[in-house]
Design a protein around this motif. Structure first.
Motif, short mmCIF file in Angstrom:
data_model
loop_
_atom_site.label_atom_id
_atom_site.label_comp_id
_atom_site.label_asym_id
_atom_site.label_seq_id
_atom_site.Cartn_x
_atom_site.Cartn_y
_atom_site.Cartn_z
N THR A 1 -5.79 -22.69 -20.61
CA THR A 1 -6.72 -23.42 -21.48
C THR A 1 -6.98 -22.60 -22.73
OG1 THR A 1 -7.80 -24.48 -19.60
CG2 THR A 1 -9.01 -24.45 -21.67
N ARG A 2 -6.91 -23.29 -23.88
CA ARG A 2 -7.22 -22.64 -25.16
C ARG A 2 -7.87 -23.66 -26.09
NH1 ARG A 2 -5.04 -21.33 -30.27
NH2 ARG A 2 -5.59 -19.20 -30.88
N ASN A 3 -9.07 -23.35 -26.54
CA ASN A 3 -9.82 -24.22 -27.45
C ASN A 3 -9.88 -25.67 -26.97
OD1 ASN A 3 -10.28 -22.07 -29.15
ND2 ASN A 3 -8.57 -22.54 -30.51
N GLY A 4 -10.17 -25.82 -25.67
CA GLY A 4 -10.36 -27.14 -25.11
C GLY A 4 -9.08 -27.85 -24.71
N TYR B 1 -7.02 -17.36 -8.64
CA TYR B 1 -7.05 -16.29 -9.63
C TYR B 1 -7.50 -16.88 -10.96
CZ TYR B 1 -5.64 -12.39 -12.62
OH TYR B 1 -5.64 -11.35 -13.51
N ARG B 2 -8.38 -16.15 -11.66
CA ARG B 2 -8.85 -16.62 -12.97
C ARG B 2 -9.03 -15.42 -13.90
NH1 ARG B 2 -13.14 -18.21 -16.34
NH2 ARG B 2 -12.78 -20.30 -17.24
N HIS C 1 1.09 -4.41 -14.28
CA HIS C 1 1.17 -5.00 -15.62
C HIS C 1 2.58 -4.76 -16.16
CE1 HIS C 1 -3.13 -5.70 -15.74
NE2 HIS C 1 -3.34 -4.44 -15.41
N VAL C 2 3.17 -5.79 -16.73
CA VAL C 2 4.49 -5.66 -17.32
C VAL C 2 4.42 -4.91 -18.63
CG1 VAL C 2 6.46 -6.91 -18.28
CG2 VAL C 2 5.39 -7.70 -16.16
N SER C 3 3.41 -5.22 -19.43
CA SER C 3 3.23 -4.57 -20.73
C SER C 3 1.76 -4.57 -21.08
CB SER C 3 4.04 -5.31 -21.81
OG SER C 3 3.44 -6.56 -22.11
N SER C 4 1.43 -4.05 -22.25
CA SER C 4 0.04 -4.00 -22.70
C SER C 4 -0.36 -5.25 -23.47
CB SER C 4 -0.19 -2.78 -23.59
OG SER C 4 0.68 -2.82 -24.72
N SER C 5 0.57 -6.19 -23.62
CA SER C 5 0.30 -7.42 -24.37
C SER C 5 -0.81 -8.22 -23.70
CB SER C 5 1.56 -8.29 -24.46
OG SER C 5 1.23 -9.57 -24.99
N VAL C 6 -1.74 -8.70 -24.53
CA VAL C 6 -2.83 -9.51 -23.99
C VAL C 6 -2.30 -10.76 -23.29
CG1 VAL C 6 -3.17 -10.82 -26.12
CG2 VAL C 6 -5.08 -10.54 -24.53
N TYR C 7 -1.13 -11.25 -23.71
CA TYR C 7 -0.61 -12.49 -23.14
C TYR C 7 0.07 -12.29 -21.80
CZ TYR C 7 -1.92 -14.69 -27.47
OH TYR C 7 -2.64 -15.16 -28.52
N ASP C 8 0.16 -11.04 -21.34
CA ASP C 8 0.62 -10.78 -19.98
C ASP C 8 -0.53 -10.86 -18.98
OD1 ASP C 8 3.24 -10.48 -20.60
OD2 ASP C 8 3.20 -8.30 -20.73
N LYS C 9 -1.76 -10.73 -19.47
CA LYS C 9 -2.90 -10.71 -18.57
C LYS C 9 -3.13 -12.09 -17.98
CE LYS C 9 -5.18 -6.84 -20.88
NZ LYS C 9 -6.38 -6.36 -21.58
N GLY C 10 -3.12 -12.13 -16.67
CA GLY C 10 -3.33 -13.41 -15.98
C GLY C 10 -2.08 -14.24 -15.82
N VAL D 1 -6.57 -18.28 -18.11
CA VAL D 1 -5.48 -18.63 -17.19
C VAL D 1 -6.06 -18.77 -15.78
CG1 VAL D 1 -3.26 -17.96 -16.20
CG2 VAL D 1 -3.79 -17.39 -18.57
N GLU D 2 -5.74 -19.87 -15.13
CA GLU D 2 -6.12 -20.07 -13.74
C GLU D 2 -4.88 -20.36 -12.91
OE1 GLU D 2 -10.64 -21.90 -14.19
OE2 GLU D 2 -8.97 -23.22 -13.62
#
Length: 237
Positions: free
Chosen positions: A122-125, A69-70, A92-101, A57-58
């Motif tokens: 960005t994910r897998n190009g 931020y990156r 941090h809102v939660s411990s979910s990896v998808y909250d990071k960034g 995430v940027e």
């Protein structure tokens, strides 16, 4: 073998694209922030992927190429530019990896934070982006109106506003009508020269009684402030 009208290769490619897909559902950036009303704001890039896996995430500011931020799955977050010393890295809102960034809490708010914010995932190009604009405005620290009698029906009028953002409009009125031939001056102020000071001056020929009004407008913020003085005789009350 053909799946419908697709070949095996095309079918596998389509399935891969679906599994690797990333989508920004919603980008939450406050449109308008008044300094003094809040001490912090939150930016949220709500994105979804079809399955778990590494991503980055940027956040970009005003279409500049260097991210402010990156974050990615392989290295610590990097903070640059306008967000340095303005980002709460403990939030941090939660411990979910998808909250990071994806969720940023900004502190130490000032007008320099005004601008366009772009979330880029960005994910897998595959990269998706969304942009929204935020205005951090500053109401006046001071708004002073001075009216001095020159003669029985003549007055010097001066209004001064200090510490505002964005660039203000400062208008003098008499009995709700624009005073002609007034002179307005605007200049930068503040430690980083991000704020504005302004003054409007005029000479007023008026029959008493009447009300002199200074009208401060920040049109981009939809903000207005008034200062008034009433003339009863050649002397002001």
């Amino acid at each position: 073998m053909i799946y419908g009208s697709l070949s095996v290769f095309e079918g596998l490619l389509l399935l891969s694209n679906i599994l690797n897909a990333v989508k920004i559902e919603k980008l939450v950036v406050p449109e308008l922030v008044q300094i003094g009303n809040v001490s912090e704001i939150t930016l949220h890039c709500d994105f979804k992927t079809m399955n778990e896996g590494p991503y980055s995430v940027e956040w970009l500011f005003n279409e500049r190429n260097v991210p402010i931020y990156r974050w990615n799955s392989y290295s610590p977050a990097k903070v640059n530019g306008i967000l340095v010393d303005r980002l709460d890295l403990t939030f941090h809102v939660s411990s979910s990896v998808y909250d990071k960034g994806s969720i940023l809490r900004l502190v130490r708010l000032d007008p320099q934070l005004s601008g366009d914010y772009t979330c880029s995932v960005t994910r897998n190009g595959t990269t998706v982006q969304q942009t929204k604009t935020m205005l951090v405005f500053s109401p006046e620290r001071e708004l002073d109106l001075e009216v001095r009698s020159r003669s029985q029906k003549s007055y010097d009028v001066m209004c001064t506003a200090r510490g505002v953002f964005p660039q203000p409009d400062l208008i003098l009125e008499y009995n709700n009508k624009l005073i002609p031939k007034q002179h307005q001056r605007i200049w930068r102020s503040g430690a980083e020269l991000t704020l504005y000071d302004a003054e409007s001056i005029t000479q007023l020929e008026a029959s008493c009684p009447g009300t002199v009004t200074c009208r401060l407008t920040l049109s981009e913020a939809g903000y207005m402030a008034l200062k008034e003085k009433t003339i009863y005789t050649a002397q002001l009350v």
